[in-house]
Design a protein around this motif. Structure first.
Motif: not given
Length: 442
Positions: A290-294, A375-379, A397-402
């Motif tokens: 879930i929580a890498p640095e970005p 919960l999968g609401i955000v990539n 950008m960090a979420t692949g265009g979410s």
């Protein structure tokens, strides 16, 4: 709150300040940071290979293997680059030759990985009619050269440079005549230390068969899982960073030095999962963390540590002349996630009134963001976008265009505004009273 800040200043700050200057942690920080340009550029190829628009995804599908090559040679080798950078930094901190320290660290790290001869497998593949199968000789598996090898790279840095330092201190080196060029003499000074570290790692990895990387990963796996997927583990860096900043210490510099290797391992695992066909969402069949640095950069630290873009927006419309000026020179840097003008200008440091929302706002936005990703609401996060991008763009950008990530950033700004507002009004009233008192005195 004032007593708490006093405790931070007297009891908490001194050990944290010493930790920030600890030479091995500083070398880890500098070495890992030196790899960020490669990681940032390399991770963008994930977006190209896995575009968020179905039409584009179908268009690039036949070329995914070729598109991913820059990623595999940058992000996929991050520990190789970090091993050299960390060794260089640690050697320089001891006033040793940085290049020798970096090369020895890199050699030690590579010696922890055993090359394989795949000719037999390739010949069998060629015999089975598989196109392109041919003898390749010895190859070095890349599985432990990316984020998964970061802890081994850190250990390699410590072993290599400490051996170099010890042997230099005890004068167990090959000294060349003065006529020999300095660069050549430095290389020969590292000859005996190189022999020691290479023989040592050969004995440990090859003769004894100890897989140091697997051992280290098993030891640190709970830390990575805790800090990547557990709510309290995700929250802990937020609390520590904001507390340190409130006391006047660069929280990201201190905590980031400790956490960044784990964050890079998480990011590498997420990217590898997507590259292997996983979805961008967290969970089964998706990214593992879930929580890498970005995650912190784009959803929590909107405007910088403490989510201070919201406070900058409030200060711009302040009735206090001073606070309005602070808001004006803090807003533009805040849009690009630079908030030192705000932290030291308002100030937030050692200021109980603004220190409380500086801690509370990120806690709330971290909680909301954690569950939004879980919960999968955000990539999930797979790209290390440049940290100076405006938060909505960086999150996209960090979420692949979410698009959901962009919306969440805006929601988090609004929430931070609500949290900061009452404290801002109290501080504004105090500042206006002081300004009026000064005017009356004049």
């Amino acid at each position: 709150m004032e007593k708490f800040l006093q405790w931070l200043e007297e009891k908490f700050m001194p050990p944290m300040a010493r930790l920030a200057e600890q030479r091995h942690l500083r070398a880890v920080r500098d070495g890992v940071i030196s790899t960020l340009p490669l990681i940032i550029i390399g991770s963008f190829f994930i977006i190209i290979a896995q575009p968020p628009i179905p039409f584009l995804a179908e268009l690039v599908a036949p070329y995914v293997g070729d598109i991913m090559i820059p990623y595999r040679l940058t992000v996929g080798l991050m520990s190789v680059y970090a091993a050299y950078g960390m060794g260089y930094s640690l050697a320089k901190s001891y006033s040793l030759d940085g290049v020798s320290g970096g090369v020895l660290s890199l050699a030690t790290f590579l010696m922890m990985n055993i090359p394989l001869n795949v000719d037999g497998i390739m010949e069998e593949a060629a015999g089975a009619g598989i196109e392109g199968a041919e003898a390749m000789g010895w190859v070095l598996p890349m599985g432990n050269l990316g984020g998964a090898g970061m802890f081994t790279a850190i250990l390699s840095m410590v072993v290599a440079v400490e051996v170099l330092r010890f042997m230099k201190k005890k004068k167990i080196t090959l000294t060349m005549p003065e006529q020999v060029p300095e660069s050549v003499a430095r290389s020969f000074e590292a000859l005996f230390p190189a022999g020691v570290v290479i023989i040592l790692t050969w004995v440990v990895r090859v003769m004894l068969g100890l897989d140091v990387n697997a051992m280290l990963m098993s030891v640190f796996a709970p830390l990575v899982d805790l800090s990547g997927n557990n709510y309290f583990g995700v929250m802990l860096p937020v609390l520590l960073i904001t507390l340190l900043w409130a006391a006047g210490i660069h929280g990201v510099s201190v905590i980031g030095s400790v956490m960044r290797p784990a964050w890079l391992i998480m990011l590498d695992a997420n990217v590898a999962a997507v590259a292997d066909g996983a979805s961008m969402s967290y969970g089964d069949g998706g990214v593992p963390y879930i929580a890498p640095e970005p995650f912190y950069q784009w959803l929590v630290w909107v405007g910088g540590s403490g989510a201070t873009l919201a406070l900058a927006l409030l200060l711009v419309v302040s009735k206090s002349t001073y606070l309005k000026q602070v808001g004006k020179f803090s807003l533009v840097p805040g849009i690009f996630n630079i908030n030192e003008p705000m932290i030291f200008g308002a100030p937030i440091v050692m200021n109980p009134i603004l220190g409380i929302p500086f801690i509370i706002a990120p806690v709330v936005t971290t909680t909301i963001s954690y569950f939004a990703v879980q919960l999968g609401i955000v990539n999930g996060f797979t790209v290390m976008a440049p940290w100076t991008l405006p938060a909505p763009i960086g999150a996209w950008m960090a979420t692949g265009g979410s698009i959901a990530a962009v919306i969440l950033v805006l929601i988090n700004i609004a929430i931070a505004l609500v949290i900061y507002y009452p404290f801002f009004k109290v501080y504004e009233k105090k500042m206006i009273a002081e300004e009026q008192a000064d005017t009356a005195t004049v």
